[in-house]
Design an enzyme around this catalytic site. Sequence first.
Site, PDB file in Angstrom:
ATOM      1  NE  ARG A  50      -2.562   1.160   3.560  1.00  0.00           N
ATOM      2  CZ  ARG A  50      -3.301   1.054   4.656  1.00  0.00           C
ATOM      3  NH1 ARG A  50      -4.591   0.749   4.553  1.00  0.00           N
ATOM      4  NH2 ARG A  50      -2.793   1.220   5.850  1.00  0.00           N
ATOM      5  CG  HIS A 103      10.883  19.523 -10.769  1.00  0.00           C
ATOM      6  ND1 HIS A 103       9.796  20.370 -10.782  1.00  0.00           N
ATOM      7  CD2 HIS A 103      11.943  20.267 -11.137  1.00  0.00           C
ATOM      8  CE1 HIS A 103      10.182  21.569 -11.161  1.00  0.00           C
ATOM      9  NE2 HIS A 103      11.493  21.535 -11.384  1.00  0.00           N
ATOM     10  CE  LYS A 149      -2.393   4.908   6.858  1.00  0.00           C
ATOM     11  NZ  LYS A 149      -3.541   5.561   7.474  1.00  0.00           N
ATOM     12  CD  GLU A 182     -12.104   6.087   4.633  1.00  0.00           C
ATOM     13  OE1 GLU A 182     -11.515   5.097   5.058  1.00  0.00           O
ATOM     14  OE2 GLU A 182     -11.597   6.878   3.801  1.00  0.00           O
TER      15      GLU A 182
HETATM   16  N1  PMP Z   1      -9.519   4.802   6.737  1.00  0.00           N
HETATM   17  C1  PMP Z   1      -8.682   5.811   7.014  1.00  0.00           C
HETATM   18  C2  PMP Z   1      -9.011   7.164   6.509  1.00  0.00           C
HETATM   19  C3  PMP Z   1      -7.515   5.566   7.765  1.00  0.00           C
HETATM   20  O1  PMP Z   1      -6.670   6.560   8.038  1.00  0.00           O
HETATM   21  C4  PMP Z   1      -7.245   4.252   8.226  1.00  0.00           C
HETATM   22  C5  PMP Z   1      -5.992   3.961   8.988  1.00  0.00           C
HETATM   23  N2  PMP Z   1      -5.890   4.701  10.166  1.00  0.00           N
HETATM   24  C6  PMP Z   1      -8.185   3.246   7.944  1.00  0.00           C
HETATM   25  C7  PMP Z   1      -9.289   3.549   7.175  1.00  0.00           C
HETATM   26  C8  PMP Z   1      -7.947   1.843   8.413  1.00  0.00           C
HETATM   27  O2  PMP Z   1      -6.880   1.258   7.701  1.00  0.00           O
HETATM   28  P1  PMP Z   1      -5.985   0.088   8.306  1.00  0.00           P
HETATM   29  O3  PMP Z   1      -6.900  -1.025   8.654  1.00  0.00           O
HETATM   30  O4  PMP Z   1      -5.033  -0.240   7.227  1.00  0.00           O
HETATM   31  O5  PMP Z   1      -5.308   0.649   9.532  1.00  0.00           O
END
Ligand code: PMP
Length: 283
Positions: A50, A103, A149, A182
């Site tokens: 990731r 850059h 991320k 989420e």
């Molecule tokens: N959504 C967001 C926005 C996050 O920052 C995270 C991680 N803190 C998650 C979901 C959960 O991801 P993971 O299970 O890989 O920690």
Amino acid sequence: MQVYISGKFFDKENAKVSVFDHGFLFGDGVFEGMRSYNGKVFRLREHMIRLWNSAKAIMIEIPITLEAMESAVNETLKINDIKDGYIRLIVTRGIGTLGLDAHLCKEPQIIIIADHLALYPKEHYDKGLEIVTAATVRTNPSMVSPQIKSLNYLNNILAKIEGHQAGCVEVLMLNTKGEVAECSGDNIFIISKGKLHTPPPEAGILEGITRQTVLEIAVDMKIPVKEAPMTRHDIFVADECFLTGSAAELIPVVKLDGRPIGDGKPGAMTKKLLDRFHEETKK
Ligand code: PMP
């Protein structure tokens, strides 16, 4: 505490990066948050993949190999003598000018911090969380993909502030279509009539490593799984609800926007999945 910065270890007091690093100036970088159980990083390879995908999407070339990064993570745990911990791995764009030009940043920096764990208090697992929906909408994938991320977490932070103001430790975020995406730092699941349901990646979410693990566990436990668009209504009328994240593992949600979910108590299926998840962390 010893912090890894681009190949060397520094005491906490001396673990510093330049104020000219674009990670600091613009949130220009990527990161991972990982858990270790009994000295072993949970799903390390998945986190690395990731991280590499996030870096690729924003055109940062990570200066070491994936295997070398795994070794650096393990070494950071070892040197700090951490068995059950939380690891934060950051790759910044590196030092540049005050302008946006990526850059001009020639040397991406790698920072690894390993610490003892700060889980949600046990009470939250026993009683379940009450959450509210944020007015702040999750970033639309056509702007910046939530699958990256990145160090730019303002979207989530603004939502989390709203949650805090409502007395909640987590907060639900919708996408620009008004569907459930989420939470500010966790993915969301519901259970309805024995079926597990979570929003798909197309809803504009970070594809959590814990989310993926739960999906695999569910298949293994012969629980039907549905990755499909979800609305707040689906949550209001669900039997159970829980969130997933590396730090939180699986944490029950018992109320959304004042509506109790199911009987308003952490659900039996959530508990079963959490128990099974704990087995997974021992492997
Ligand atoms: N959504 C967001 C926005 C996050 O920052 C995270 C991680 N803190 C998650 C979901 C959960 O991801 P993971 O299970 O890989 O920690």
